[in-house]
Design a protein around this motif. Structure first.
Motif, PDB file in Angstrom:
ATOM      1  N   TYR A 262       0.797  -1.236   0.000  1.00  0.00           N
ATOM      2  CA  TYR A 262       0.000   0.000   0.000  1.00  0.00           C
ATOM      3  C   TYR A 262       0.822   1.274   0.000  1.00  0.00           C
ATOM      4  CZ  TYR A 262      -3.478  -3.475   1.342  1.00  0.00           C
ATOM      5  OH  TYR A 262      -4.265  -4.590   1.383  1.00  0.00           O
ATOM      6  N   PHE A 263       1.973   1.232  -0.679  1.00  0.00           N
ATOM      7  CA  PHE A 263       2.726   2.462  -0.931  1.00  0.00           C
ATOM      8  C   PHE A 263       2.406   2.915  -2.352  1.00  0.00           C
ATOM      9  CE2 PHE A 263       5.214   0.432   2.427  1.00  0.00           C
ATOM     10  CZ  PHE A 263       5.440   1.497   3.283  1.00  0.00           C
ATOM     11  N   ASN A 264       2.090   4.175  -2.491  1.00  0.00           N
ATOM     12  CA  ASN A 264       1.623   4.637  -3.797  1.00  0.00           C
ATOM     13  C   ASN A 264       2.753   4.983  -4.749  1.00  0.00           C
ATOM     14  OD1 ASN A 264       2.567   6.905  -2.587  1.00  0.00           O
ATOM     15  ND2 ASN A 264       0.667   8.097  -2.710  1.00  0.00           N
ATOM     16  N   ASP A 265       3.995   4.834  -4.281  1.00  0.00           N
ATOM     17  CA  ASP A 265       5.117   5.199  -5.135  1.00  0.00           C
ATOM     18  C   ASP A 265       6.323   4.355  -4.737  1.00  0.00           C
ATOM     19  OD1 ASP A 265       7.733   7.151  -5.274  1.00  0.00           O
ATOM     20  OD2 ASP A 265       6.406   7.404  -7.001  1.00  0.00           O
ATOM     21  N   GLU A 266       6.966   3.710  -5.712  1.00  0.00           N
ATOM     22  CA  GLU A 266       8.089   2.828  -5.409  1.00  0.00           C
ATOM     23  C   GLU A 266       9.258   3.597  -4.794  1.00  0.00           C
ATOM     24  OE1 GLU A 266      11.180  -0.310  -7.596  1.00  0.00           O
ATOM     25  OE2 GLU A 266       9.676   0.776  -8.769  1.00  0.00           O
ATOM     26  N   LYS A 267       9.555   4.777  -5.311  1.00  0.00           N
ATOM     27  CA  LYS A 267      10.677   5.555  -4.786  1.00  0.00           C
ATOM     28  C   LYS A 267      10.421   5.975  -3.343  1.00  0.00           C
ATOM     29  CE  LYS A 267      12.370   7.308  -9.210  1.00  0.00           C
ATOM     30  NZ  LYS A 267      12.643   8.508 -10.041  1.00  0.00           N
ATOM     31  N   TYR A 268       9.177   6.347  -3.056  1.00  0.00           N
ATOM     32  CA  TYR A 268       8.822   6.708  -1.678  1.00  0.00           C
ATOM     33  C   TYR A 268       8.972   5.499  -0.765  1.00  0.00           C
ATOM     34  CZ  TYR A 268       5.857   7.825   2.341  1.00  0.00           C
ATOM     35  OH  TYR A 268       5.371   8.012   3.604  1.00  0.00           O
ATOM     36  N   PHE A 269       8.550   4.332  -1.240  1.00  0.00           N
ATOM     37  CA  PHE A 269       8.689   3.090  -0.477  1.00  0.00           C
ATOM     38  C   PHE A 269      10.156   2.798  -0.167  1.00  0.00           C
ATOM     39  CE2 PHE A 269       9.637  -1.522  -1.200  1.00  0.00           C
ATOM     40  CZ  PHE A 269       9.314  -1.962   0.073  1.00  0.00           C
ATOM     41  N   LEU A 270      11.013   2.896  -1.173  1.00  0.00           N
ATOM     42  CA  LEU A 270      12.443   2.619  -0.987  1.00  0.00           C
ATOM     43  C   LEU A 270      13.059   3.568   0.038  1.00  0.00           C
ATOM     44  CD1 LEU A 270      13.516   2.052  -4.711  1.00  0.00           C
ATOM     45  CD2 LEU A 270      13.062   0.309  -2.979  1.00  0.00           C
ATOM     46  N   ARG A 271      12.709   4.844  -0.072  1.00  0.00           N
ATOM     47  CA  ARG A 271      13.261   5.855   0.828  1.00  0.00           C
ATOM     48  C   ARG A 271      12.767   5.636   2.263  1.00  0.00           C
ATOM     49  NH1 ARG A 271      11.652   9.730  -1.890  1.00  0.00           N
ATOM     50  NH2 ARG A 271       9.842  10.426  -0.677  1.00  0.00           N
ATOM     51  N   LEU A 272      11.478   5.369   2.416  1.00  0.00           N
ATOM     52  CA  LEU A 272      10.899   5.200   3.749  1.00  0.00           C
ATOM     53  C   LEU A 272      11.384   3.906   4.406  1.00  0.00           C
ATOM     54  CD1 LEU A 272       8.940   6.577   5.710  1.00  0.00           C
ATOM     55  CD2 LEU A 272       7.115   5.165   4.756  1.00  0.00           C
ATOM     56  N   PHE A 273      11.493   2.832   3.627  1.00  0.00           N
ATOM     57  CA  PHE A 273      11.965   1.563   4.169  1.00  0.00           C
ATOM     58  C   PHE A 273      13.382   1.725   4.715  1.00  0.00           C
ATOM     59  CE2 PHE A 273      13.614  -2.711   4.288  1.00  0.00           C
ATOM     60  CZ  PHE A 273      12.521  -3.518   4.569  1.00  0.00           C
ATOM     61  N   LYS A 274      14.250   2.382   3.944  1.00  0.00           N
ATOM     62  CA  LYS A 274      15.629   2.597   4.385  1.00  0.00           C
ATOM     63  C   LYS A 274      15.652   3.430   5.680  1.00  0.00           C
ATOM     64  CE  LYS A 274      20.175   2.995   4.218  1.00  0.00           C
ATOM     65  NZ  LYS A 274      20.821   3.809   3.175  1.00  0.00           N
ATOM     66  N   LYS A 275      14.793   4.416   5.762  1.00  0.00           N
ATOM     67  CA  LYS A 275      14.745   5.285   6.933  1.00  0.00           C
ATOM     68  C   LYS A 275      14.281   4.519   8.172  1.00  0.00           C
ATOM     69  CE  LYS A 275      12.510   9.476   8.726  1.00  0.00           C
ATOM     70  NZ  LYS A 275      11.560  10.578   8.425  1.00  0.00           N
ATOM     71  N   LYS A 276      13.250   3.687   8.032  1.00  0.00           N
ATOM     72  CA  LYS A 276      12.654   3.007   9.176  1.00  0.00           C
ATOM     73  C   LYS A 276      13.393   1.728   9.574  1.00  0.00           C
ATOM     74  CE  LYS A 276       9.189   5.859   9.719  1.00  0.00           C
ATOM     75  NZ  LYS A 276       9.061   6.689  10.945  1.00  0.00           N
ATOM     76  N   VAL A 277      13.937   1.003   8.593  1.00  0.00           N
ATOM     77  CA  VAL A 277      14.557  -0.290   8.866  1.00  0.00           C
ATOM     78  C   VAL A 277      16.071  -0.186   8.982  1.00  0.00           C
ATOM     79  CG1 VAL A 277      14.761  -2.691   8.075  1.00  0.00           C
ATOM     80  CG2 VAL A 277      12.626  -1.431   7.713  1.00  0.00           C
TER      81      VAL A 277
END
Length: 304
Positions: A262-277
């Protein structure tokens, strides 16, 4: 879980000693062979299908999201062939300190009494079986523990701490599911369940507030008090856990995983995953997808 089932409490002041672990898969028609544990315990987490397991004289159906604790000395056998493919995770360990049992009523009384609670606060409290509440989170931890078990480490203590952590996370999930330790606000519980059931690309604080006819500032404070997360971060937490599971359970490309989480943008997903994990999705998958998969109709070891 029956009210009569004994709940095992294991002192975790010292980490449990990890023995062996794995991820077992079998095709339709599989049946667990008869095995007997020695002085070790086994944690089992159902991932797929139905495994029909008899522990001593009691029958259990292990399904996705179900946890089981097999006690030391128990005999495990399959009482029926599976009618679908089966997959589950298993962890064998030895407690280093005192092990005791208590009934459900005793546990509930202890959770309501500060003096009794102080005596078991450092214990992993594990039922014979129960349905995991926050399954994505526990599944991600199980995958990470399995990956660590495949690494070459100079000391077994690393995996021992890892399996102890997993047992404590399962224990925490179980205790929270009783709604007794933190006296969870029923409204907060309803909101959390609704968010989980209605995750989508654009779900936000105001959408949740509108559904429950609440001021969004009050809503955020309520959820923050109950979970430690703001509404926005709770939504992100759920989505990241879905992504972790998909990364470890599939070979799906990142674009598809971003969509299914449920991420509407792959780049946003990649950036957020790196930040949180702390690592990229690709690195996370590479680090934890090791050779711990066991397949076939034979158990992975003499105790499994």
């Amino acid at each position: 879980m029956s009210d009569n089932d004994a709940i095992t409490i294991l002192n975790s002041d010292r980490p449990f000693h990890h023995f062996v672990a794995g991820r077992y898969t079998a095709k339709k028609g599989w049946q667990h062979q008869t095995t007997t544990l020695n002085d070790n315990y086994e944690l089992i987490i159902g991932v797929k299908g139905v495994a029909y397991l008899q522990v001593n004289d009691t029958n259990y159906e292990l399904v996705r999201g179900k946890f089981m604790l097999v006690p030391a000395g128990a005999t495990v056998t399959g009482y029926e062939k599976s009618d679908v493919d089966v997959e589950y995770y298993w962890f064998h360990f030895y407690p280093k300190d005192r092990v005791a049992t208590m009934g459900r009523d005793q546990l509930l009384a202890a959770l309501d009494d500060c003096d009794q609670l102080s005596r078991i606060i450092n214990y992993a409290i594990l039922p014979v079986e129960y349905t995991i509440d926050n399954f994505d989170n526990i599944l991600a931890s199980a995958n990470e523990a399995l990956a660590i078990s495949q690494q070459i480490n100079y000391t077994d203590a690393i995996m021992s701490y890892s399996v102890t952590k997993l047992a404590l996370q399962i224990s925490n999930d179980f205790i929270n599911s009783l709604h007794r330790l933190v006296k969870e606000n029923p409204k907060a519980r309803l909101i959390k369940d609704w968010i989980r059931a209605n995750l989508n690309y654009s779900l936000g604080v105001k959408d949740v507030a509108a559904h429950f006819d609440l001021n969004y500032r009050y809503l955020s404070q309520l959820l923050k008090t109950e979970t430690g997360f703001t509404v926005e971060n709770y939504i992100i937490f759920l989505k990241i856990n879905i992504a972790k599971r998909l990364l470890l359970e599939s070979n799906l490309p990142l674009k598809v995983i971003a969509d299914r989480a449920y991420f509407n943008d792959e780049k946003y997903f990649l950036r957020l995953f790196k930040k949180k994990v702390g690592v990229t999705p690709t690195t996370y998958r590479k680090n934890y997808m090791k050779g711990f998969l066991v397949t076939g109709n034979q158990p992975a070891n003499k105790d499994d």
